[in-house]
Design a protein around this motif. Structure first.
Motif, PDB file in Angstrom:
ATOM      1  N   GLY A  89       3.556  -5.350  -4.601  1.00  0.00           N
ATOM      2  CA  GLY A  89       4.726  -5.591  -4.400  1.00  0.00           C
ATOM      3  C   GLY A  89       6.002  -4.899  -5.134  1.00  0.00           C
ATOM      4  O   GLY A  89       5.686  -4.056  -6.011  1.00  0.00           O
ATOM      5  N   THR A  90       7.276  -5.183  -4.940  1.00  0.00           N
ATOM      6  CA  THR A  90       8.257  -4.585  -5.760  1.00  0.00           C
ATOM      7  C   THR A  90       8.768  -5.597  -6.764  1.00  0.00           C
ATOM      8  O   THR A  90       9.245  -5.026  -7.748  1.00  0.00           O
ATOM      9  N   GLY A  91       8.423  -6.808  -7.017  1.00  0.00           N
ATOM     10  CA  GLY A  91       8.622  -7.867  -8.084  1.00  0.00           C
ATOM     11  C   GLY A  91      10.112  -8.305  -7.917  1.00  0.00           C
ATOM     12  O   GLY A  91      10.837  -8.601  -8.893  1.00  0.00           O
TER      13      GLY A  91
ATOM     14  N   LYS B  28       0.203 -13.613   0.919  1.00  0.00           N
ATOM     15  CA  LYS B  28      -0.446 -12.390   0.280  1.00  0.00           C
ATOM     16  C   LYS B  28      -1.266 -12.590  -0.971  1.00  0.00           C
ATOM     17  O   LYS B  28      -2.390 -11.859  -1.363  1.00  0.00           O
ATOM     18  N   TYR B  29      -0.854 -13.806  -1.814  1.00  0.00           N
ATOM     19  CA  TYR B  29      -1.427 -13.840  -2.764  1.00  0.00           C
ATOM     20  C   TYR B  29      -2.372 -15.271  -2.797  1.00  0.00           C
ATOM     21  O   TYR B  29      -3.161 -15.646  -3.879  1.00  0.00           O
ATOM     22  N   GLY B  30      -2.516 -15.891  -1.690  1.00  0.00           N
ATOM     23  CA  GLY B  30      -3.467 -16.692  -1.335  1.00  0.00           C
ATOM     24  C   GLY B  30      -4.629 -16.339  -1.083  1.00  0.00           C
ATOM     25  O   GLY B  30      -4.922 -15.404  -1.281  1.00  0.00           O
TER      26      GLY B  30
ATOM     27  N   TYR C  46       9.743  -8.475 -12.223  1.00  0.00           N
ATOM     28  CA  TYR C  46       8.757  -9.324 -12.914  1.00  0.00           C
ATOM     29  C   TYR C  46       7.238  -9.512 -11.944  1.00  0.00           C
ATOM     30  O   TYR C  46       7.345 -10.092 -10.805  1.00  0.00           O
ATOM     31  N   ARG C  47       6.367  -9.096 -12.359  1.00  0.00           N
ATOM     32  CA  ARG C  47       5.138  -9.402 -11.510  1.00  0.00           C
ATOM     33  C   ARG C  47       3.783  -9.873 -12.597  1.00  0.00           C
ATOM     34  O   ARG C  47       3.650  -9.265 -13.602  1.00  0.00           O
ATOM     35  N   VAL C  48       3.011 -10.658 -11.952  1.00  0.00           N
ATOM     36  CA  VAL C  48       2.007 -11.222 -12.735  1.00  0.00           C
ATOM     37  C   VAL C  48       0.885 -10.411 -12.649  1.00  0.00           C
ATOM     38  O   VAL C  48       0.334  -9.881 -11.473  1.00  0.00           O
TER      39      VAL C  48
END
Ligand code: ADP
Length: 264
Positions: free
Chosen positions: A225-227, A165-167, A213-215
């Motif tokens: 996303g849900t964190g 997802k974050y890649g 917590y999400r960046v």
């Protein structure tokens, strides 16, 4: 809670019973505080998409009543928000199920390379969409971890899904499985998940496993996303006597490492 009550403490004897009581109360207090924070955060996270859905319903009933283009657009947004609420509720339920089992020792055995390949297959639609190649090395290994299959599936699913997802679009995700190098008794196994994405700034690293917590980057916000994914992974690993660590270089990529006890 500093009521030192040395009951039973005769002259010259330490008031051990009193000390234990104090410890218990402060632990309970902290647990209660954490629960209250958690309920407040969870309610807030659910309230935001709900408020958005309600706002669009009002607009569709009022000013946009006869606007067909607005209908389509708003219904699409409402469907996305409903999906977000479903994801949140699913993750909250999962977290509470994991917490319920916190004091039970896992007893099963899991062949890790099979499990990892299964996770990768389950994530094919997401990795294809982002044109990311995932490799598992070695593809087949005799290493077996002590643990519950479904829960460990969840841990690696969350980590590999995050890497995808974050890649970087068109990038690669490498999953490595080996005996833990830092463990001379060779009783542990280590799995690393490495992506070549944007990386995570150092100030965020210690907080990643906190609930919600999400960046906050443009990309993270779009992903929505849900964190809770890493909080769930951390909880499962704690009960498995496992460890989770992260190493990241901004602009280069991120590696999450899981270490688990071997099954014999
Ligand atoms: P989420 O549902 O937001 O993905 P997680 O608990 O799984 O929640 O992750 C927390 C945050 O950590 C994410 O929102 C993201 O900002 C960051 N993160 C996790 N994995 C990666 C990764 N591989 N690369 C970059 N950022 C990541």
């Amino acid at each position: 809670i500093a009521t030192v009550a040395p009951f039973g403490g005769e002259a010259g004897q330490p008031a051990v019973a009193a000390l234990i009581t104090i410890h218990d109360e402060s632990e309970q207090h902290r647990a209660l505080e954490m629960r209250t924070d958690f309920v407040a955060n969870a309610s807030h996270e659910l309230r935001t998409p709900l408020a958005s859905v309600r706002g669009f319903i009002e607009t569709l009933q009022g000013p946009a009543r006869n606007d067909e283009v607005a209908h389509d657009r708003f219904l699409k947004i409402m469907a996305e928000q409903a999906e977000r609420m479903t994801r949140l509720i699913d993750d909250l339920l999962l977290l509470s199920r994991v917490e319920e089992k916190a004091n039970l020792n896992p007893t099963g055995q899991v062949r890790l390379s099979e499990l990892l390949n299964e996770v990768v297959r389950a994530l094919t639609p997401v990795s294809e969409e982002r044109q990311i190649t995932i490799t598992v090395e070695p593809e087949s290994s005799p290493l077996v971890a002590k643990g519950e299959r479904d829960e460990l599936f969840q841990v690696f699913h969350n980590l590999i899904e995050n890497a995808v997802k974050y890649g970087r679009v068109g990038g690669s995700v490498k999953v490595h499985l080996r005996e833990s190098e830092r463990d001379p008794s060779k009783k542990r196994v280590a799995v690393t998940v490495t992506d070549d994405g944007p990386g995570i700034a150092p100030e965020h690293l210690p907080r990643l496993t906190e609930r919600f917590y999400r960046v906050s980057t443009e990309h993270s916000r779009r992903i929505g996303g849900t964190g809770l994914g890493l909080a769930i992974a951390k909880h499962i690993l704690t009960r498995h006597q496992g460890e989770l660590s992260v190493d990241s270089v901004v602009g280069r990529g991120t590696t999450f490492k899981v270490s688990l006890p071997k099954y014999k």
